[in-house]
Design a protein around this motif. Structure first.
Motif, PDB file in Angstrom:
ATOM      1  N   PRO A   1      -5.634  -6.841  10.827  1.00 40.28           N
ATOM      2  CA  PRO A   1      -5.120  -6.821  12.206  1.00 40.28           C
ATOM      3  C   PRO A   1      -5.078  -5.390  12.741  1.00 40.28           C
ATOM      4  CG  PRO A   1      -3.689  -8.101  10.753  1.00 40.28           C
ATOM      5  CD  PRO A   1      -4.640  -7.357   9.876  1.00 40.28           C
ATOM      6  N   THR A   2      -4.943  -5.238  14.036  1.00 40.29           N
ATOM      7  CA  THR A   2      -4.781  -3.917  14.620  1.00 40.29           C
ATOM      8  C   THR A   2      -3.439  -3.329  14.192  1.00 40.29           C
ATOM      9  OG1 THR A   2      -6.155  -4.468  16.519  1.00 40.29           O
ATOM     10  CG2 THR A   2      -4.622  -2.636  16.783  1.00 40.29           C
ATOM     11  N   GLY A   3      -3.455  -2.096  13.714  1.00 39.57           N
ATOM     12  CA  GLY A   3      -2.239  -1.438  13.222  1.00 39.57           C
ATOM     13  C   GLY A   3      -2.549  -0.674  11.951  1.00 39.57           C
ATOM     14  N   TRP A   4      -2.252   0.620  11.948  1.00 40.92           N
ATOM     15  CA  TRP A   4      -2.662   1.460  10.817  1.00 40.92           C
ATOM     16  C   TRP A   4      -1.923   1.135   9.530  1.00 40.92           C
ATOM     17  CZ3 TRP A   4      -6.989   3.656  12.194  1.00 40.92           C
ATOM     18  CH2 TRP A   4      -7.622   4.513  11.294  1.00 40.92           C
ATOM     19  N   LYS A   5      -0.789   0.470   9.612  1.00 44.91           N
ATOM     20  CA  LYS A   5      -0.024   0.133   8.406  1.00 44.91           C
ATOM     21  C   LYS A   5      -0.837  -0.760   7.467  1.00 44.91           C
ATOM     22  CE  LYS A   5       2.846  -1.657  11.312  1.00 44.91           C
ATOM     23  NZ  LYS A   5       4.051  -2.203  11.954  1.00 44.91           N
ATOM     24  N   PHE A   6      -1.730  -1.578   8.023  1.00 39.56           N
ATOM     25  CA  PHE A   6      -2.528  -2.470   7.187  1.00 39.56           C
ATOM     26  C   PHE A   6      -3.568  -1.676   6.387  1.00 39.56           C
ATOM     27  CE2 PHE A   6      -1.145  -4.968  10.881  1.00 39.56           C
ATOM     28  CZ  PHE A   6      -0.396  -5.935  10.223  1.00 39.56           C
ATOM     29  N   PHE A   7      -4.150  -0.661   7.005  1.00 40.70           N
ATOM     30  CA  PHE A   7      -5.055   0.223   6.274  1.00 40.70           C
ATOM     31  C   PHE A   7      -4.298   0.971   5.180  1.00 40.70           C
ATOM     32  CE2 PHE A   7      -7.327   0.499  10.556  1.00 40.70           C
ATOM     33  CZ  PHE A   7      -8.316  -0.407  10.201  1.00 40.70           C
ATOM     34  N   GLY A   8      -3.070   1.394   5.504  1.00 39.63           N
ATOM     35  CA  GLY A   8      -2.279   2.143   4.531  1.00 39.63           C
ATOM     36  C   GLY A   8      -2.026   1.358   3.264  1.00 39.63           C
TER      37      GLY A   8
END
Length: 544
Positions: free
Chosen positions: A353-360
């Motif tokens: 989903p959109t949101g950098w926390k998921f990449f983190g």
């Protein structure tokens, strides 16, 4: 306080934050949402993009930190730290006493305007340097609904954030230190460990290579002179709008073709383009320097293309990746160009989903090295935020475009209700694909068949959490896509983002004007969604 799923914190107009106890309640709710070891005796970073009200907010947060038992606060000089630099400071900086930061309050509304009548924002980043996960932001939000009191050391004097050095106080919980440090040192050190600065310096010194960098009067200006001029030897005339201002010079610090008009003209694009020979390379950053726009001489590199380019060339171009990539990831609305690169290079691939926390989460688990999202954000596992200056350093090596045509149309709606009604209609429409294709063919017979439609849902492979309602997708037989997503990055109202993508394999057709190439899909998207009927608008506010 309204819950805003689109960010890791809170964004509102300055006048809202100036209401009695408004900021105080959010800060205390955040302290109360964290475990005790992340507050009492801890080290916190407090800084941001320097927008209006930041200096007042810093003094409030410092006094509340002291009252809540925080041991020390680190502040970038003049309260300036880019969002990626905050992440780097959390992960890399070690204090004189051996301390490390356990988190940060970042004062920014990202790409939104600043000033007394404009936007302010605050978010909390965790000990890994990344945005707080949804479990924490949910606790913060619930706390804001029930908070009865906050702690603040009113008698603590204001701190001079313009002077580098450590100031010690006797706080309510004992000694309390405030360390004001140079904003750029830690970040520059990290960049020099990632890139071959000597090679970039040779490129920038070549008379055949010219470039310009536009900070849009955001916090990126605090790093531009240090990196590009002092470290890499570029001419200072290559820098544009690199003096940070509380109101971003009256402009909109969003690096896209609509708002970065001065840079766009200088690069030979747009109606007001200069007649002088454009530079070979151009770039811009948003207010807190985590987003970036990349331009070549008379052409624009879409954010979807840039992450694919970075992934395709990272191992050869960046010493940091010389041992290979662990994997790559993109947000759901981002172009599938990265999917093609991942398949070609046999890399692990994730759609989130959109949101950098998921990449983190993926990075912390060692599953991802390079990632990007549709809204001008690219980054890697060197930190846990998107990084506009990192992307600009990488792009300056001289990359070429990939064969994907994508256009992002951003439509600002008048009310939340209009946007929600439109999204609900699109979800309902998905239940009958034959009817969808009947409508599509009635609009444009030359558009491919819709073969799949859904509302994107993501199960995090690391912590098992599920994120629902992340965007509505219509996937076509030829690889084209329409994506509709309700965005929460503004301070008021609602925004629907419409992403239109067509993958073109024929090299002879990739040079076409993207508006012409995508015209059939644009017509289908607007009429299929009944955009004008729901919103009264037939054209977007911003096209990027």
């Amino acid at each position: 306080m309204a819950k805003n799923r689109g960010t890791s914190g809170l964004r509102k107009k300055v006048k809202v934050f100036k209401q009695p106890n408004y900021l105080h309640n959010f800060v205390q709710s955040t302290f109360d949402a964290l475990s005790a070891d992340k507050v009492r005796g801890a080290t916190l970073v407090v800084s941001g993009d320097g927008r209006y009200y930041s200096k007042d907010a810093i003094q409030i947060i410092v006094k509340m930190a002291a009252a809540n038992g925080v041991r020390r606060v680190w502040i970038g000089q003049n309260g300036l730290l880019s969002t990626p630099a905050v992440s780097a400071v959390i992960r890399e900086r070690v204090g004189a006493d051996g301390s490390k930061a356990s988190g940060a309050f970042i004062l920014t509304a990202s790409h939104n305007p600043g000033g007394p009548r404009e936007d302010f924002g605050i978010k909390y980043n965790m000990e890994n340097g990344g945005p707080a996960p949804e479990a924490v932001t949910d606790r913060i939000y619930e706390n804001t609904k029930t908070i009865k009191e906050y702690l603040i050391a009113e008698d603590l004097p204001d701190v001079d954030i313009s002077a580098i050095g450590i100031t010690s106080f006797e706080g309510p919980e004992g000694q309390f230190d405030v360390d004001v440090f140079d904003s750029a040192t830690d970040y520059v050190k990290l960049m020099k460990s990632i890139f071959d600065f000597q090679s970039i310096q040779k490129l920038l010194s070549s008379p055949k290579f010219t470039f310009c960098y536009d900070a849009l009067h955001g916090v990126a200006g605090a790093y531009a002179k240090r990196i590009f001029v002092e470290e890499l030897g570029a001419e200072e005339s290559s820098l544009m709008n690199c003096v940070p201002k509380e109101d971003f010079g009256g402009g909109h610090p969003d690096p896209n073709l609509t708002y970065a008009k001065e840079l766009v003209a200088r690069m030979g694009l747009g109606k007001s383009s200069s007649h002088d020979e454009p530079p070979e390379f151009g770039a811009a950053a948003d207010g807190d320097a985590d987003r970036n726009m990349i331009l070549g001489k008379r052409f624009f590199v879409t954010p979807s293309d840039s992450v694919a380019i970075i992934a395709a060339n990272a191992v050869q171009a960046i010493p940091y990746f010389s041992s290979g990539l662990k994997g790559v990831a993109r947000s759901m609305p981002t172009s599938a160009a990265l999917d093609v690169v991942a398949k070609h290079l046999n890399l692990k691939f994730f759609e989130v989903p959109t949101g950098w926390k998921f990449f983190g989460n993926l990075m912390d688990a060692g599953l991802c090295s390079v990632c990007g999202e549709e809204s001008f954000g690219t980054g890697s596992d060197h930190i846990r935020e998107k990084d506009g200056i990192w992307a600009r350093l990488y792009a300056s090596i001289g990359l070429s475009m990939v064969a994907t045509i994508i256009r992002v149309m951003t439509m600002r709606m008048l009310t939340q209700l209009q946007a929600k009604e439109l999204m609900a209609y699109l979800v309902q429409l998905q239940s009958d694909l034959p009817e969808v294709n009947k409508i599509v063919k009635g609009i444009r017979s030359d558009v491919a068949k819709v073969i799949h439609a859904d509302e994107f849902e993501y199960k995090d492979p690391v912590d098992g959490s599920i994120s629902k309602h992340q965007g509505i997708r219509y996937l076509f037989e030829d690889g084209s896509r329409l994506v509709f997503r309700l965005s929460g990055t503004g301070s008021e109202g609602a925004t629907i983002r419409l992403y239109i993508e067509q993958y073109e394999k024929d090299p002879s057709k990739t040079g076409r004007d993207s508006q012409d190439a995508l015209a059939p899909l644009v017509e289908v998207a607007l009429k299929l969604s009944k955009m004008e009927e729901f919103t009264g608008r037939s054209a977007p506010t911003v096209i990027t």
